[in-house]
Design an enzyme around this catalytic site. Structure first.
Site, PDB file in Angstrom:
ATOM      1  N   HIS A   1       0.711  -1.204  -0.043  1.00  0.00           N
ATOM      2  CA  HIS A   1      -0.037   0.026   0.133  1.00  0.00           C
ATOM      3  C   HIS A   1       1.031   1.207  -0.114  1.00  0.00           C
ATOM      4  CE1 HIS A   1      -3.637   2.557   1.053  1.00  0.00           C
ATOM      5  NE2 HIS A   1      -2.672   3.147   1.677  1.00  0.00           N
ATOM      6  N   GLU A   2       1.797   1.415   0.973  1.00  0.00           N
ATOM      7  CA  GLU A   2       2.650   2.647   1.033  1.00  0.00           C
ATOM      8  C   GLU A   2       3.486   2.572  -0.208  1.00  0.00           C
ATOM      9  OE1 GLU A   2       1.641   4.823   2.770  1.00  0.00           O
ATOM     10  OE2 GLU A   2       0.603   3.298   4.347  1.00  0.00           O
TER      11      GLU A   2
ATOM     12  N   HIS B   1       1.878   4.390  -2.923  1.00  0.00           N
ATOM     13  CA  HIS B   1       1.950   5.810  -2.492  1.00  0.00           C
ATOM     14  C   HIS B   1       3.351   6.540  -3.101  1.00  0.00           C
ATOM     15  CE1 HIS B   1      -1.549   7.078  -0.481  1.00  0.00           C
ATOM     16  NE2 HIS B   1      -1.418   5.860   0.374  1.00  0.00           N
TER      17      HIS B   1
ATOM     18  N   GLU C   1      -4.665   8.041  -2.856  1.00  0.00           N
ATOM     19  CA  GLU C   1      -5.141   6.548  -2.220  1.00  0.00           C
ATOM     20  C   GLU C   1      -5.643   5.608  -3.176  1.00  0.00           C
ATOM     21  OE1 GLU C   1      -5.138   5.154   0.684  1.00  0.00           O
ATOM     22  OE2 GLU C   1      -4.144   7.106   1.481  1.00  0.00           O
TER      23      GLU C   1
HETATM   24 ZN    ZN Z   1      -2.846   5.214   1.988  1.00  0.00          ZN
END
Ligand code: ZN
Length: 502
Positions: free
Chosen positions: A267-268, A271, A297
């Protein structure tokens, strides 16, 4: 007139942006340090230092000279490049907004947030909401006041939403969440009647040292260049990008829940890839860091769910997991692992939620934020309201505040109105995927071989490289057309009907 030529005003704008970027860099590193390795007792003096730095950046931005500089540029706007035009637009918005917030309040607020985060962590660890409540009360009061400064004509919660996602309103979200609820709730009911998925093997003992090795491996698979991106550990995973040459991610390792570190790293990673793939021209510019929270997101959740929880991806990384954890996974095969990481189960913790129920966790936070900012409930009512909504939406009993309303850092960090961008981001992804597959062909044939480059190239070309050159809605529509949550609900229905054989 201070600025005799447009060039002089442009030079001044460039100098301002570079100076602000330098301060934000230092403050970002301080924040990273505070969240990862700074000793607990350091928060007081750091709070003072951060207060001083915030004051300097406030003065830099609120300086009346900027008004003159921006006016000079606005008077000759047609001669500017597209990037410069957008920089003027964003700086104008920031300047006008900041000049509505009294400097004293701005500084008080940043000191409050520093203290609140330290207290939140303590309150969470000790399961003591009362420790955090007085801070949350002040944060809510500040946010209501600031909302009036942002846009006195709007409902305060709409004004806050607009800070994270330009143009987003309660009206839009009420419709969007309604659409999600009517698709997710019946699907969830059918899954509840189906044969349950066994994922008990994911709660065995997985030594943290091996998990760290796996996180490193995942960063390689995601092609996150270690020259420009590093990983460390914090209570709550996050990404902090200073420019496209220096992006940091954090994770948290739990010995008995290896998929937490696995999926938070991915997830990170999403980003981080976004920030790494922004064009160089946006470094030291006010347009750095991406288009909006919702778009950010969408990228993290694209990697986490559409790639990371796909059959193609799990089958590619499974042999590596077997190699690192031969005993823990001795009786597990690829298909069991795929179904295991996609198990649907209403639960207490947002960051551990499955892809299907995730949006319900967001809806709880959305409803509470709306009520807090409208003063329909007080901070003292938060735990009980939280527990009631979890029962209503997810059917689960919340045993304590550590696993309830104290679980997220966001409110302690002053982010009220941020949560809906998670749900919006989740819904943007499947529409991007549909367009991507049409334009470049099936990405999963490559993902199965550990090659994520096709998806990344599309995202870079259409989303990443532009950073904040376009407004978020415009950026999305340029590549995907009008936003439609149906892509998301169709994707969920198809995926989970197959997994649960509905
Ligand atoms: Zn996030």
């Amino acid at each position: 007139m201070k600025y005799k030529t447009t060039q002089q005003a442009l030079d001044a704008m460039q100098a301002l942006q570079e100076t602000l970027a330098a301060y934000h860099h230092v403050m970002g590193v301080t924040y990273l340090d505070a969240s990862t390795c700074a000793p607990k007792g350091s928060y007081e003096c750091r709070g003072k230092a951060m207060g001083i730095l915030s004051r300097i950046t406030y003065d830099l931005m609120a300086n009346p000279d900027n008004d003159e500089m921006l006016s000079a540029l606005e008077a000759d706007i047609d001669s500017l490049s597209q990037q410069q035009k957008r920089e003027v637009e964003v700086l104008r918005k920031n300047y006008d907004q900041l000049n509505r917030i009294p400097a004293e309040e701005y500084v008080q607020y940043s000191v409050l947030l520093n203290d609140a985060e330290a207290m939140w962590e303590k309150a969470k660890n000790q399961n003591d909401f009362e420790l955090f409540a007085p801070y949350l009360e002040k944060i809510v009061d500040f946010n209501i006041k600031f909302a009036g400064y942002y846009d006195a004509g709007k409902h305060p919660y709409d004004a806050l939403l607009n800070e994270y996602e330009e143009g987003l309103t309660m009206e839009t979200l009420d419709g969007f969440f309604g659409q999600l609820r009517s698709a997710i709730v019946p699907l969830l009911e059918r899954i509840g009647e189906a044969e349950p998925v066994d994922n008990s093997f994911l709660f065995r003992k997985y030594p943290v040292e091996k998990q760290k090795e796996f996180a490193k491996y995942l960063m390689e698979v995601l092609d996150m260049d270690p020259n420009f991106c590093a990983i460390s550990e914090s209570e709550h995973p996050f990404t902090n990008g200073f420019n496209n040459k220096d992006v940091r991610i954090t994770t948290h390792y739990y010995e008995n829940a290896p998929t937490f570190a696995m999926y938070s790293t991915i997830h990170e990673g999403g980003h981080a890839i976004y920030e790494l793939d922004i064009d160089d021209c946006y470094n030291f510019s006010t347009l750095s860091g991406g288009a909006s929270m919702g778009i950010h997101e969408s990228q993290s959740r694209f990697y986490e769910n559409l790639i990371g929880r796909s059959r193609a991806f799990t089958s590619y990384v499974f042999p590596k997991l077997k190699e690192l954890f031969p005993e823990q996974l001795a009786d597990v095969d690829e298909e069991m692992f795929y179904r295991g990481v996609n198990k649907v189960e209403p639960s207490l913790i947002r960051t551990e939620a499955d892809e299907l129920t995730y949006s319900l966790h967001i809806m709880v936070r959305y409803e509470i934020e709306k009520m807090l900012i409208s003063r329909e409930i007080s901070v003292q009512d938060v735990p009980a309201t939280w527990n009631r909504l979890y029962k209503e939406y997810l059917g689960v009993e919340v045993p304590d505040d550590t696993n309830g309303c104290l679980q997220d850092i966001h409110w302690a960090g002053g982010s009220i109105g941020y949560f809906p961008s998670y749900a919006l981001g989740s819904a943007y992804g499947p529409q991007m995927l549909a367009v991507m597959q049409k334009e470049v062909g099936d990405i999963y044939q490559d993902v199965e071989k550990g090659d994520l480059s096709k998806a990344r190239a599309w995202l870079k070309e259409n989303i990443h490289r532009h950073s904040a050159l376009y407004k978020p809605g415009e950026l999305f529509e340029r590549c995907c057309g009008k936003f439609d949550a149906k892509y998301f609900t169709d994707y969920l229905t198809k995926k989970f009907s197959e997994i649960y054989d509905l």
